[in-house]
Design a protein around this motif. Structure first.
Motif, short mmCIF file in Angstrom:
data_model
loop_
_atom_site.label_atom_id
_atom_site.label_comp_id
_atom_site.label_asym_id
_atom_site.label_seq_id
_atom_site.Cartn_x
_atom_site.Cartn_y
_atom_site.Cartn_z
N PRO A 317 14.73 -16.22 -2.45
CA PRO A 317 15.39 -15.11 -1.76
C PRO A 317 14.47 -13.90 -1.61
N VAL A 318 14.64 -13.15 -0.53
CA VAL A 318 13.93 -11.89 -0.33
C VAL A 318 14.97 -10.81 -0.06
N ASP A 319 14.71 -9.62 -0.56
CA ASP A 319 15.65 -8.50 -0.42
C ASP A 319 15.05 -7.45 0.50
N ILE A 320 15.30 -7.59 1.81
CA ILE A 320 14.75 -6.68 2.80
C ILE A 320 15.88 -6.22 3.71
N GLU A 321 16.20 -4.92 3.67
CA GLU A 321 17.29 -4.40 4.49
C GLU A 321 16.84 -4.12 5.92
N ASP A 322 15.71 -3.46 6.09
CA ASP A 322 15.20 -3.11 7.41
C ASP A 322 13.94 -3.92 7.66
N SER A 323 13.97 -4.79 8.64
CA SER A 323 12.83 -5.68 8.88
C SER A 323 11.59 -4.92 9.34
N TYR A 324 11.76 -3.75 9.99
CA TYR A 324 10.60 -2.97 10.42
C TYR A 324 10.19 -2.04 9.29
N ASP A 325 9.18 -2.45 8.54
CA ASP A 325 8.69 -1.69 7.40
C ASP A 325 7.58 -0.77 7.88
N ALA A 326 7.97 0.41 8.37
CA ALA A 326 7.01 1.35 8.97
C ALA A 326 6.64 2.42 7.96
N ALA A 327 5.35 2.51 7.66
CA ALA A 327 4.83 3.53 6.74
C ALA A 327 3.65 4.20 7.43
N PRO A 328 3.88 5.30 8.15
CA PRO A 328 2.82 5.87 9.00
C PRO A 328 1.71 6.56 8.22
N ASP A 329 0.57 6.70 8.90
CA ASP A 329 -0.56 7.53 8.46
C ASP A 329 -1.30 6.97 7.24
N TRP A 330 -1.27 5.66 7.07
CA TRP A 330 -2.16 5.02 6.11
C TRP A 330 -3.33 4.43 6.88
#
Length: 369
Positions: A317-330
């Motif tokens: 199982p994987v626990d991911i609520e929002d499939s778009y994992d956006a983390a800007p400015d890295w």
């Protein structure tokens, strides 16, 4: 439980980057590497290594099966496009160790022209493109693509901008294609001419399971490795890249993958570039393997994409609520002889002194005296 994995083509940069991602954080992994090049194996970061026959050898698949059984492996992960093709053809023997897209999806993605034609015929943004049938046909393609110059000339398959060059005239294109035919043995019919895309350059990687989008991330390429030695001055391999929030790119990539397979499974790496109107167009999709830049997807954000892939492949199982994992400015920096470095924009000036500014300030004080 420890995940036990086999990497093909161990020792290359993509395999070592993938190993770096999987060893980050919790969840132990044991990585076995194999390659038909003993020198390449000496560069591998795997825990154990095996020399194997070349993939075109009739005993290659049997040898991988023996390694998988001997090492009690959970999964075989290809690290380059050719391995995806070879493993896809060996599904009858190795299928229980694979988490790949369907064979038909792998096949169509390997031919960039076929893929682009499929996308465009279904209303998904991709560059207008024409296959080169013979040298005389090139002038007609220039007319069909209108007066805008340059055009983009490239090989229909392969990675790393193989045989790619912007060309302004039919003579440019013929000379370039003739060179590759005579020096590299690549047939004229392996080339395609496309509209040139001058805008921003993006990468998008996603994980799927039985048609469900599980995780997706996006980044922008800002500069390229080997720019000085590349005639085109671009490549799919970024020297400097940054994470970005681009919902439109996500939408385009999701539509394309669902078009390819309503029951898609595995990893998909998509390259896109903006056209003259700023619309991101898909230039290729690498089905079944991680991007060589996977660290920017795995070591940034809430979810490690490589580790999530392994869990999906093992039906965990994987626990991911929002499939778009956006983390800007890295940002990610890469060079030929070092591991990728990842840092946030806020860390740009850490431990760096601006000598130019200090010297200018000093000159100003001297003038005031």
């Amino acid at each position: 439980m420890t995940a036990r994995l086999l990497f093909t083509n161990a020792g290359n940069a993509p395999s070592n980057n993938l190993a770096r991602s999987l060893r980050t954080g919790d969840g132990p992994v044991f990585i076995v590497g194999c390659n038909d090049d003993q020198f390449a194996l000496k560069k591998s970061d795997a825990d154990r290594h095996y020399l194997v026959p070349p993939a075109n050898h009739p005993e290659w698949a049997e040898t991988l099966q023996w390694i998988a059984e001997t090492e009690c492996l959970d999964l075989i992960i290809p690290t380059v496009d050719s391995d995806v093709d070879d493993l896809s053809r060996a599904r009858n023997r190795l299928g229980e160790y694979l988490f790949l897209p369907r064979a038909s999806v792998v096949d169509i993605c390997r031919d960039k022209y076929r893929l682009i034609e499929l996308l465009r015929s279904n209303g998904i943004d991709a560059p207008a493109s024409y296959p080169v049938k013979d040298m005389r046909h090139i002038t007609g393609i220039f007319r069909q693509l209108g007066g805008k110059r340059p055009l983009w000339c490239r090989v229909r398959s392969g990675a790393g901008a193989l045989g790619a060059l912007p060309v302004r005239t039919p003579e440019h294109a013929r000379g370039w294609i003739r060179y590759w035919k005579e020096m590299r043995g690549i047939p004229v019919t392996s080339f395609v001419l496309s509209e040139y895309l001058p805008g921003r350059d993006f990468g998008c990687q996603s994980l799927w399971k039985d048609g469900e989008l599980v995780l997706i991330k996006t980044y922008e390429r800002l500069s390229y490795l080997g720019m000085g030695s590349q005639p085109s001055q671009v490549s799919s391999v970024a020297a400097l890249a940054k994470t970005v929030v681009e919902p439109k790119i996500v939408d385009t990539c999701v539509r394309a993958i669902r078009l390819l397979d309503a029951k898609a499974s595995g990893v998909f790496s998509v390259d896109l570039k903006e056209n003259t109107r700023g619309i991101p167009c898909i230039t290729e999709i690498n089905a079944g393997r991680f991007s060589s830049a996977t660290n920017i997807f795995d070591l940034v954000g809430k979810h490690n994409m490589a580790k999530t892939f392994v869990r999906l492949a093992r039906d965990l199982p994987v626990d991911i609520e929002d499939s778009y994992d956006a983390a800007p400015d890295w940002y990610m920096l890469r060079d030929l002889d070092g591991a990728p470095r990842i840092f946030h924009a806020s860390d740009f000036s850490d431990n760096i002194m601006n000598a130019w500014q200090a010297a200018a300030s000093r000159r100003g004080r001297l003038k005031a005296i």
